[in-house]
Design an enzyme around this catalytic site. Structure first.
Site, mmCIF file in Angstrom:
data_model
loop_
_atom_site.group_PDB
_atom_site.id
_atom_site.type_symbol
_atom_site.label_atom_id
_atom_site.label_comp_id
_atom_site.label_asym_id
_atom_site.label_seq_id
_atom_site.Cartn_x
_atom_site.Cartn_y
_atom_site.Cartn_z
ATOM 1 N N CYS A 247 -2.307 4.963 -4.044
ATOM 2 C CA CYS A 247 -2.680 3.818 -3.210
ATOM 3 C C CYS A 247 -4.173 3.646 -3.458
ATOM 4 C CB CYS A 247 -2.410 4.111 -1.741
ATOM 5 S SG CYS A 247 -3.143 2.887 -0.624
ATOM 6 N N THR A 248 -4.589 2.442 -3.780
ATOM 7 C CA THR A 248 -5.992 2.245 -4.176
ATOM 8 C C THR A 248 -6.975 2.457 -3.025
ATOM 9 O OG1 THR A 248 -5.635 -0.134 -3.886
ATOM 10 C CG2 THR A 248 -5.490 0.744 -6.138
ATOM 11 N N CYS B 13 -3.210 -2.808 -6.483
ATOM 12 C CA CYS B 13 -2.420 -2.388 -5.329
ATOM 13 C C CYS B 13 -1.069 -1.898 -5.828
ATOM 14 C CB CYS B 13 -2.237 -3.583 -4.384
ATOM 15 S SG CYS B 13 -1.195 -3.205 -2.954
ATOM 16 N N ASN B 14 -0.817 -0.613 -5.642
ATOM 17 C CA ASN B 14 0.467 -0.034 -6.073
ATOM 18 C C ASN B 14 1.631 -0.648 -5.308
ATOM 19 O OD1 ASN B 14 -0.227 2.792 -7.631
ATOM 20 N ND2 ASN B 14 -1.775 2.271 -6.128
#
Ligand code: DGL
Length: 267
Positions: free
Chosen positions: A193-194, A78-79
């Site tokens: 963003c994942t 998670c960024n």
């Protein structure tokens, strides 16, 4: 004797289902490993959280996760979480190894030909000092367009669960990524963003011109594998990989999604 690490799970963490884009690569590279997927769905979406409150939540939550699950390694997929709290997590839990996810600005800057790159992320990631630091360190010769979307992570959650997508809304969210300047055009969009790789095919179809969509999932999985000792097939654990939702029991569609990925949902 196999090392103790070989029986411990690899923890993959996200606010929701976005981290599954990293988990699927990690499972390909480490089929012998047991994974523990943590979705902090009771905190989702992270994108709009105030920084201090989100950092405190993550430090507290990881205290519980490390105590309860004793993982071999943690992948923060998670960024929004890692750009905020990666350093604090490492400082708070120095015995644990954390593999982070950060916007792939460095590889984008190395590959761009036009010099125009865009970073599509949550509003939180776009605001981070960490993200500005990556641009200064690695992309000072590029023009970097930061695009914070308040809605795409939620849309991806819905889409992955079989919901319908409002394509006009997706187009509006991604539109600022496409810049034309003095005859040059954006040629790389970083998926920072994942959740977004789940929408990559939609993005490709709706894009006003073709660009490279950079997804760091495989690189993150490779980094995680490089930090773990190899596990011999005969010492593989038979225990299933598990998904835990902090909100409690997820709905039937989510449960089926997880089971389709080989994850048993903890009750
Ligand atoms: N998947 C997360 C990321 O990589 C964030 C989604 C959200 O909670 O807003 O940034």
């Amino acid at each position: 004797m196999p090392s103790m690490d070989s029986t411990k799970p690899v923890l993959v963490f996200d606010s929701g289902i976005g981290g599954l884009t990293v988990l699927r690569e990690a499972r390909v590279l480490m089929p012998e490993r047991r994974f523990l997927y943590i979705a902090d769905d009771s905190g989702f979406p992270y994108g709009g959280w105030e920084e201090g409150a989100l950092k405190a939540r993550l430090i507290r939550l990881f205290g519980e996760l490390l105590r309860d699950h004793d993982p071999a390694l943690c992948v923060i997929a998670c960024n929004t979480a890692f750009t905020l709290a990666g350093a604090d997590l490492r400082a708070a839990y120095p015995r644990m190894r954390f593999v982070g996810t950060v916007p792939a600005i460095k590889p984008a800057a190395e590959r761009t030909r036009s010099g125009l790159i865009s970073v599509l992320a949550t509003p939180g990631t776009v605001r981070r000092a960490y993200t500005r630091g990556l641009i200064q360190s690695f992309a000072s010769r590029c023009e970097v367009q930061l695009v914070g979307s308040a809605n795409l992570a939620r849309m991806a959650e819905c889409y992955v669960r079989g919901g319908t997508l409002d394509e006009a809304a997706v187009r509006a969210e991604m539109a600022p990524c496409f810049v034309e300047k003095n005859g040059r055009r954006t040629d790389i969009v970083v998926l920072a963003c994942t959740h977004y790789p789940f929408l990559a095919n939609v993005f490709r179809r709706l894009a006003p011109w073709p660009v490279d969509w950079l997804d760091p999932a495989e690189a993150i999985a490779r980094r995680a594998r490089s930090l773990l000792p190899r596990v011999a097939r005969q010492s593989m654990t038979r225990e299933a990989s598990v998904a835990v939702f902090t909100g409690g029991s997820p709905d039937a569609v989510t449960r089926r999604l997880m089971e389709g990925l080989g994850l048993r949902v903890a009750r």
